[in-house]
Design a protein around this motif. Sequence first.
Motif, PDB file in Angstrom:
ATOM      1  N   GLY A  33       0.803  -1.212   0.000  1.00 32.46           N
ATOM      2  CA  GLY A  33       0.000   0.000   0.000  1.00 32.46           C
ATOM      3  C   GLY A  33       0.838   1.265   0.000  1.00 32.46           C
ATOM      4  N   LEU A  34       2.071   1.169   0.497  1.00 27.84           N
ATOM      5  CA  LEU A  34       2.988   2.310   0.490  1.00 27.84           C
ATOM      6  C   LEU A  34       4.059   2.183  -0.589  1.00 27.84           C
ATOM      7  CD1 LEU A  34       3.599   3.050   4.295  1.00 27.84           C
ATOM      8  CD2 LEU A  34       2.101   4.250   2.693  1.00 27.84           C
ATOM      9  N   PRO A  53       5.339  -0.704  16.609  1.00 31.96           N
ATOM     10  CA  PRO A  53       6.455   0.217  16.333  1.00 31.96           C
ATOM     11  C   PRO A  53       7.815  -0.488  16.361  1.00 31.96           C
ATOM     12  CG  PRO A  53       4.902   1.231  17.831  1.00 31.96           C
ATOM     13  CD  PRO A  53       4.484  -0.205  17.710  1.00 31.96           C
ATOM     14  N   GLU A  54       8.017  -1.378  17.333  1.00 28.81           N
ATOM     15  CA  GLU A  54       9.276  -2.120  17.415  1.00 28.81           C
ATOM     16  C   GLU A  54       9.416  -3.102  16.259  1.00 28.81           C
ATOM     17  OE1 GLU A  54       8.660  -0.133  21.101  1.00 28.81           O
ATOM     18  OE2 GLU A  54       7.308  -1.422  19.945  1.00 28.81           O
ATOM     19  N   LEU A  55       8.312  -3.707  15.864  1.00 33.08           N
ATOM     20  CA  LEU A  55       8.359  -4.648  14.748  1.00 33.08           C
ATOM     21  C   LEU A  55       8.733  -3.942  13.454  1.00 33.08           C
ATOM     22  CD1 LEU A  55       7.938  -7.323  13.345  1.00 33.08           C
ATOM     23  CD2 LEU A  55       5.459  -6.923  13.412  1.00 33.08           C
ATOM     24  N   MET A  56       8.118  -2.797  13.194  1.00 33.27           N
ATOM     25  CA  MET A  56       8.438  -2.066  11.969  1.00 33.27           C
ATOM     26  C   MET A  56       9.879  -1.568  11.985  1.00 33.27           C
ATOM     27  SD  MET A  56       5.889  -2.528  10.163  1.00 33.27           S
ATOM     28  CE  MET A  56       4.112  -2.851  10.216  1.00 33.27           C
ATOM     29  N   ALA A  57      10.356  -1.143  13.139  1.00 34.63           N
ATOM     30  CA  ALA A  57      11.749  -0.707  13.235  1.00 34.63           C
ATOM     31  C   ALA A  57      12.698  -1.858  12.940  1.00 34.63           C
ATOM     32  CB  ALA A  57      12.020  -0.134  14.622  1.00 34.63           C
ATOM     33  N   GLN A  58      12.290  -3.064  13.293  1.00 33.04           N
ATOM     34  CA  GLN A  58      13.110  -4.241  13.025  1.00 33.04           C
ATOM     35  C   GLN A  58      13.044  -4.632  11.554  1.00 33.04           C
ATOM     36  OE1 GLN A  58      13.316  -7.646  15.892  1.00 33.04           O
ATOM     37  NE2 GLN A  58      12.292  -8.768  14.271  1.00 33.04           N
ATOM     38  N   LEU A  59      11.855  -4.491  10.952  1.00 33.73           N
ATOM     39  CA  LEU A  59      11.685  -4.915   9.561  1.00 33.73           C
ATOM     40  C   LEU A  59      12.310  -3.928   8.577  1.00 33.73           C
ATOM     41  CD1 LEU A  59       7.981  -6.183   9.628  1.00 33.73           C
ATOM     42  CD2 LEU A  59      10.059  -7.579   9.462  1.00 33.73           C
ATOM     43  N   VAL A  60      12.175  -2.620   8.849  1.00 30.46           N
ATOM     44  CA  VAL A  60      12.678  -1.602   7.916  1.00 30.46           C
ATOM     45  C   VAL A  60      13.464  -0.535   8.694  1.00 30.46           C
ATOM     46  CG1 VAL A  60      11.056  -1.884   6.000  1.00 30.46           C
ATOM     47  CG2 VAL A  60      10.368  -0.559   7.997  1.00 30.46           C
ATOM     48  N   ASP A  62      15.965   1.159   8.000  1.00 27.52           N
ATOM     49  CA  ASP A  62      16.466   2.289   7.207  1.00 27.52           C
ATOM     50  C   ASP A  62      15.372   3.292   6.842  1.00 27.52           C
ATOM     51  OD1 ASP A  62      18.999   1.171   7.281  1.00 27.52           O
ATOM     52  OD2 ASP A  62      18.702   0.061   5.401  1.00 27.52           O
ATOM     53  N   GLN A  63      14.129   2.943   7.079  1.00 25.09           N
ATOM     54  CA  GLN A  63      13.032   3.852   6.764  1.00 25.09           C
ATOM     55  C   GLN A  63      12.865   4.884   7.888  1.00 25.09           C
ATOM     56  OE1 GLN A  63      11.301   4.204   4.085  1.00 25.09           O
ATOM     57  NE2 GLN A  63      11.627   2.299   2.941  1.00 25.09           N
ATOM     58  N   PRO A  64      12.482   6.111   7.551  1.00 21.21           N
ATOM     59  CA  PRO A  64      12.268   7.125   8.593  1.00 21.21           C
ATOM     60  C   PRO A  64      11.094   6.749   9.493  1.00 21.21           C
ATOM     61  CG  PRO A  64      11.548   7.938   6.449  1.00 21.21           C
ATOM     62  CD  PRO A  64      12.268   6.646   6.191  1.00 21.21           C
ATOM     63  N   LEU A  65      11.051   7.384  10.657  1.00 19.08           N
ATOM     64  CA  LEU A  65      10.039   7.034  11.651  1.00 19.08           C
ATOM     65  C   LEU A  65       8.622   7.235  11.133  1.00 19.08           C
ATOM     66  CD1 LEU A  65      11.577   8.437  14.965  1.00 19.08           C
ATOM     67  CD2 LEU A  65      11.390   6.041  14.246  1.00 19.08           C
ATOM     68  N   HIS A  66       8.413   8.270  10.311  1.00 25.94           N
ATOM     69  CA  HIS A  66       7.044   8.503   9.844  1.00 25.94           C
ATOM     70  C   HIS A  66       6.586   7.403   8.885  1.00 25.94           C
ATOM     71  CE1 HIS A  66       9.102  10.367   6.363  1.00 25.94           C
ATOM     72  NE2 HIS A  66       7.974  10.170   5.704  1.00 25.94           N
ATOM     73  N   ILE A  67       7.514   6.816   8.142  1.00 27.12           N
ATOM     74  CA  ILE A  67       7.157   5.690   7.270  1.00 27.12           C
ATOM     75  C   ILE A  67       6.894   4.448   8.111  1.00 27.12           C
ATOM     76  CG2 ILE A  67       7.991   4.133   5.473  1.00 27.12           C
ATOM     77  CD1 ILE A  67       7.160   6.851   4.440  1.00 27.12           C
ATOM     78  N   GLN A  68       7.710   4.213   9.122  1.00 27.75           N
ATOM     79  CA  GLN A  68       7.467   3.079  10.014  1.00 27.75           C
ATOM     80  C   GLN A  68       6.097   3.203  10.685  1.00 27.75           C
ATOM     81  OE1 GLN A  68      10.752   2.714  12.749  1.00 27.75           O
ATOM     82  NE2 GLN A  68      12.272   2.499  11.125  1.00 27.75           N
ATOM     83  N   ALA A  69       5.752   4.417  11.097  1.00 28.40           N
ATOM     84  CA  ALA A  69       4.444   4.638  11.720  1.00 28.40           C
ATOM     85  C   ALA A  69       3.317   4.407  10.724  1.00 28.40           C
ATOM     86  CB  ALA A  69       4.366   6.053  12.289  1.00 28.40           C
ATOM     87  N   ALA A  70       3.520   4.840   9.477  1.00 27.46           N
ATOM     88  CA  ALA A  70       2.506   4.633   8.453  1.00 27.46           C
ATOM     89  C   ALA A  70       2.321   3.144   8.157  1.00 27.46           C
ATOM     90  CB  ALA A  70       2.884   5.390   7.178  1.00 27.46           C
TER      91      ALA A  70
END
Length: 227
Positions: A33-34, A53-60, A62-70
Amino acid sequence: MPEALRLVVFDVDGTLVDSRAHIVEAMEDAFTGLGIAPPTRAAVLHGVGLSLPELMAQLVPDQPLHIQAALADGYKSASFARHVAGGDGAKAIFFPGIRDVLDQLRADDFTLMATATGMSRRGLDRIIEQHGLEGYFQSTQVADTHPSKPHPSMLFAALGDTGVVPRNAVMIGDTSYDMMMAKAAGTHAIGVTWGNHPPEYLADADVIVDTTDELMTALATWIEDLA
């Protein structure tokens, strides 16, 4: 002296219910979707148990925080949409033998039960309603109101709700995060191999079991050792 109360705390995803296909598919929806290439199935399942939030930080990372949040928001939306699309007949699937485990423990007057899960309150409430588990758990701790595993906050809250001391509590889970959380809280830890992490990741467990029969045996031994 009367027998002391004891507390059995369950992880949910990967321990009670097999939600692997749903999680992976909803994660793929969130990423596509993104316009971002989805992570591998193995990478997603390795992170199950962490808060989003921790899972997305682990998966990506290198992506900025706003993308991880999205991505986290996209996952929640995709997961809910898949549940709605499934309708009333789309129940969470218990692993074989799990319902019997819950029923046996509920019948024990000195055993209380709780959950400590990385899923949301809405997701846990859905499972409890689908399977008629109202009244089974004396404490239900979810990711909405706690730091991510392996922080012991959820276990401390469950212990506080039930008045059980850490020595008389056991955490049952399928991931290294569950085992580390148990050790941080001072409780016993039982790792199950039918979920998301292989046995080698469960090194912090006091006992590792492969079946629900072995789980009940491990619980009986733990109860005997408390006497």
